[in-house]
Design a protein around this motif. Structure first.
Motif, PDB file in Angstrom:
ATOM      1  N   TYR A  95      48.605  47.462  45.626  1.00 46.66           N
ATOM      2  CA  TYR A  95      47.441  46.656  45.267  1.00 46.66           C
ATOM      3  C   TYR A  95      46.409  47.479  44.491  1.00 46.66           C
ATOM      4  O   TYR A  95      46.262  48.679  44.720  1.00 46.66           O
ATOM      5  N   GLY A  96      45.678  46.793  43.634  1.00 43.18           N
ATOM      6  CA  GLY A  96      44.598  47.428  42.892  1.00 43.18           C
ATOM      7  C   GLY A  96      43.260  47.175  43.548  1.00 43.18           C
ATOM      8  O   GLY A  96      42.339  46.660  42.903  1.00 43.18           O
ATOM      9  N   ASP A  97      43.116  47.526  44.814  1.00 47.04           N
ATOM     10  CA  ASP A  97      41.834  47.318  45.489  1.00 47.04           C
ATOM     11  C   ASP A  97      40.774  48.228  44.886  1.00 47.04           C
ATOM     12  O   ASP A  97      41.075  49.293  44.340  1.00 47.04           O
ATOM     13  N   HIS A  98      39.509  47.815  45.006  1.00 48.66           N
ATOM     14  CA  HIS A  98      38.454  48.563  44.322  1.00 48.66           C
ATOM     15  C   HIS A  98      37.112  48.353  45.021  1.00 48.66           C
ATOM     16  O   HIS A  98      37.083  47.878  46.142  1.00 48.66           O
ATOM     17  N   ALA A  99      36.011  48.732  44.331  1.00 47.92           N
ATOM     18  CA  ALA A  99      34.691  48.870  44.955  1.00 47.92           C
ATOM     19  C   ALA A  99      34.816  49.906  46.071  1.00 47.92           C
ATOM     20  O   ALA A  99      34.718  49.593  47.251  1.00 47.92           O
ATOM     21  N   SER A 100      35.055  51.151  45.657  1.00 51.55           N
ATOM     22  CA  SER A 100      35.490  52.211  46.559  1.00 51.55           C
ATOM     23  C   SER A 100      34.465  53.329  46.676  1.00 51.55           C
ATOM     24  O   SER A 100      33.583  53.485  45.838  1.00 51.55           O
ATOM     25  N   HIS A 101      34.639  54.132  47.733  1.00 51.07           N
ATOM     26  CA  HIS A 101      33.903  55.385  47.909  1.00 51.07           C
ATOM     27  C   HIS A 101      34.912  56.479  48.220  1.00 51.07           C
ATOM     28  O   HIS A 101      35.688  56.370  49.167  1.00 51.07           O
ATOM     29  N   LEU A 102      34.898  57.532  47.392  1.00 52.77           N
ATOM     30  CA  LEU A 102      35.772  58.686  47.557  1.00 52.77           C
ATOM     31  C   LEU A 102      34.947  59.846  48.083  1.00 52.77           C
ATOM     32  O   LEU A 102      33.933  60.210  47.484  1.00 52.77           O
ATOM     33  N   LEU A 103      35.376  60.424  49.200  1.00 56.46           N
ATOM     34  CA  LEU A 103      34.627  61.549  49.756  1.00 56.46           C
ATOM     35  C   LEU A 103      35.564  62.618  50.277  1.00 56.46           C
ATOM     36  O   LEU A 103      36.671  62.332  50.758  1.00 56.46           O
ATOM     37  N   ARG A 104      35.099  63.865  50.146  1.00 60.83           N
ATOM     38  CA  ARG A 104      35.851  65.034  50.590  1.00 60.83           C
ATOM     39  C   ARG A 104      35.433  65.375  52.011  1.00 60.83           C
ATOM     40  O   ARG A 104      34.251  65.621  52.280  1.00 60.83           O
ATOM     41  N   ASN A 105      36.423  65.357  52.919  1.00 62.13           N
ATOM     42  CA  ASN A 105      36.159  65.606  54.329  1.00 62.13           C
ATOM     43  C   ASN A 105      36.997  66.814  54.750  1.00 62.13           C
ATOM     44  O   ASN A 105      38.176  66.688  55.075  1.00 62.13           O
ATOM     45  N   GLY A 126      41.816  43.286  45.559  1.00 60.40           N
ATOM     46  CA  GLY A 126      42.969  43.297  44.669  1.00 60.40           C
ATOM     47  C   GLY A 126      43.759  42.012  44.598  1.00 60.40           C
ATOM     48  O   GLY A 126      44.519  41.809  43.645  1.00 60.40           O
ATOM     49  N   ASP A 127      43.614  41.124  45.591  1.00 60.97           N
ATOM     50  CA  ASP A 127      44.292  39.820  45.527  1.00 60.97           C
ATOM     51  C   ASP A 127      43.344  38.699  45.936  1.00 60.97           C
ATOM     52  O   ASP A 127      43.795  37.649  46.410  1.00 60.97           O
ATOM     53  N   PHE A 128      42.053  38.913  45.744  1.00 60.23           N
ATOM     54  CA  PHE A 128      41.072  37.925  46.196  1.00 60.23           C
ATOM     55  C   PHE A 128      41.244  36.601  45.465  1.00 60.23           C
ATOM     56  O   PHE A 128      41.351  36.548  44.241  1.00 60.23           O
ATOM     57  N   ASP A 129      41.269  35.540  46.237  1.00 60.84           N
ATOM     58  CA  ASP A 129      41.362  34.182  45.697  1.00 60.84           C
ATOM     59  C   ASP A 129      40.360  33.320  46.460  1.00 60.84           C
ATOM     60  O   ASP A 129      40.602  32.932  47.600  1.00 60.84           O
ATOM     61  N   ARG A 130      39.241  33.054  45.825  1.00 64.75           N
ATOM     62  CA  ARG A 130      38.171  32.324  46.497  1.00 64.75           C
ATOM     63  C   ARG A 130      38.638  30.972  47.030  1.00 64.75           C
ATOM     64  O   ARG A 130      38.188  30.518  48.081  1.00 64.75           O
ATOM     65  N   GLY A 131      39.570  30.339  46.337  1.00 59.20           N
ATOM     66  CA  GLY A 131      40.031  29.022  46.750  1.00 59.20           C
ATOM     67  C   GLY A 131      41.196  29.045  47.710  1.00 59.20           C
ATOM     68  O   GLY A 131      41.646  27.997  48.167  1.00 59.20           O
ATOM     69  N   GLY A 132      41.693  30.244  48.050  1.00 63.06           N
ATOM     70  CA  GLY A 132      42.836  30.338  48.939  1.00 63.06           C
ATOM     71  C   GLY A 132      42.447  30.075  50.385  1.00 63.06           C
ATOM     72  O   GLY A 132      41.283  30.234  50.772  1.00 63.06           O
ATOM     73  N   PRO A 133      43.402  29.693  51.220  1.00 64.07           N
ATOM     74  CA  PRO A 133      43.094  29.442  52.637  1.00 64.07           C
ATOM     75  C   PRO A 133      42.655  30.723  53.336  1.00 64.07           C
ATOM     76  O   PRO A 133      43.294  31.765  53.205  1.00 64.07           O
TER      77      PRO A 133
END
Length: 423
Positions: free
Chosen positions: A209-219, A231-238
């Motif tokens: 999936y191409g998920d996004h709106a991310s935060h990358l951090l070094r731990n 990445g697969d958001f469908d506002r009209g989906g159940p």
């Protein structure tokens, strides 16, 4: 608390194909091919995804399961003309044909491949090939959702002095055509260098999936990546919803392409009416973790929230600015010796909460506002310290690719520099 900011410039890198990449790096369905025409294609097994151009019209031809269909744009009285470059993009489940002359790329037709082929199948992706002159992983039409790469303690992570950013690489359509990317920024020239692309496996669900709106951090010696499942958001989906996942890896995420395993990051919404959460931002303090995020009462009506806990698996809700209705980009910042929460009030919010960057304490009581230019859309308030001054990195809602893609191709990165003296 912070000085006034003045506009300093804008940048918008656009690449259908990430320069120097190959289709072997398309670990998720974000691939593209370009050529002079009259045909470019992406193929896997017996599936053929083809863009065609005859000098006046550009269209798509899709062959799956022994069936071929054509997808043409609405009739236009204007010929596209000769000398055009032809492009084909696969972003999520969406296939697009584009052309480019002397100006920018223009999308002419788009088709959703759901029900025709499982583009998120890792086996299908491993077979992807093309005979086009240029083919590789998809780049971006615009950038948004910018965050500075940080250490777990909230300080900037700059191993070689470069400012590192994550961004959402916009595709030719809504959220499900975008993915996460990593960039290096020269704070003096504002030049951007594309370093890598990050894709994600969902817990318990097959596919990439191409998920996004991310935060990358070094731990310590490894990376944490908190990301939103757009990445697969469908506002009209159940049961439409968005959640947050967490990846941990020792891989070098500052180069190439990576497909990361994730687990759920349970961001608490106790006492809130919530249909989804997104925009995670994490900091580990001596007292424990702070987790900023956004909670939505419905799509799209949303507000900032803050959770705390001894570990990321044991978070409780500390505060929520639930009266906000169009505020996102929740960002933690250490200012004047204390942790603050920054956010972005969109223009669709309540009258006194519009087009501004509010500053909150950890109980999400507003205590100030960033004095800075506010562009269109809902730009996140990303603060980068450069010597004794600050650089504010935001974005706008500027579209790209013509009318066919619709909402989601934004935007330009918008920069503002702090001025001497108080705001």
């Amino acid at each position: 608390m912070l000085p006034r900011f003045e506009a300093a410039g804008r940048r918008r890198p656009v690449d259908l194909v990430v320069p120097g990449s190959t289709l072997a790096e398309a670990l998720a369905p974000y691939a593209a091919a370009t050529g002079p025409g009259p045909r470019v294609a992406l193929c896997s097994g017996t599936d053929r995804l083809v863009a065609r151009y005859d000098g006046s019209t550009a269209w798509l031809e899709v062959t799956t399961g022994g069936r071929t269909t054509q997808h043409r744009p609405a009739p236009s009285p204007d010929s596209l003309g000769p000398g055009r470059e032809l492009g084909l993009t696969l972003t999520g489940t969406h296939l697009c044909v584009l052309t480019r002359g002397a100006g920018p790329w223009v999308v002419h037709a788009r088709v959703d491949l759901r029900g025709r082929v499982d583009t998120r199948s890792e086996e299908w992706l491993a077979g992807l090939h093309s005979d086009a002159p240029v083919a590789g992983r998809f780049g971006q039409l615009g950038l948004r959702d910018v965050r500075q790469v940080s250490r777990a303690d909230g300080t900037a992570y700059r191993p070689d002095g470069r400012v590192l950013l994550t961004a959402t690489s916009a595709g030719p359509g809504f959220f499900d055509t975008a993915h996460t990317s990593v960039w290096a920024l020269d704070p003096a020239t504002l030049d951007l260098t594309h370093l890598s692309d990050l894709y994600f496996r969902r817990p318990g669900i097959p596919g990439a999936y191409g998920d996004h709106a991310s935060h990358l951090l070094r731990n310590g010696d490894h990376w944490l990546v908190a990301t939103s499942t757009w990445g697969d958001f469908d506002r009209g989906g159940p049961g439409a919803s968005v959640s947050v996942t967490l990846a941990e890896t020792t891989a070098d995420l500052l180069g190439g392409a990576h497909l990361l395993d994730t687990r759920p990051l349970a961001l608490p919404t106790t006492g809130l009416r919530s249909v989804g959460v997104w925009d995670p931002h994490l900091v580990r303090t001596p007292e424990g973790w702070l987790a900023g995020f956004v909670s939505a009462t419905r799509f799209f009506r949303f507000h900032p929230a803050l959770a705390t806990g001894p570990t990321l698996d044991d978070l409780t809700l500390r505060a929520a600015a639930a009266r906000r209705t169009a505020t996102e980009g929740t960002t933690l910042a250490h200012l004047d010796g204390a942790w603050r929460v920054l956010a972005s009030d969109g223009r669709d919010g309540r009258r006194r909460h519009r087009a501004r960057y509010p500053v909150f304490d950890l109980d999400l009581r507003e205590i100030g506002v960033l004095a800075a230019p506010y562009p269109s859309n809902i730009p996140w308030p990303t603060l980068v310290q450069v010597g004794e001054r600050w650089l504010l990195v935001g974005f706008d809602g500027g579209p790209y690719g013509g009318p066919v893609p619709g909402y989601g191709t934004h935007g330009d990165l918008i920069f503002a520099r702090s001025t001497p003296g108080p705001a």
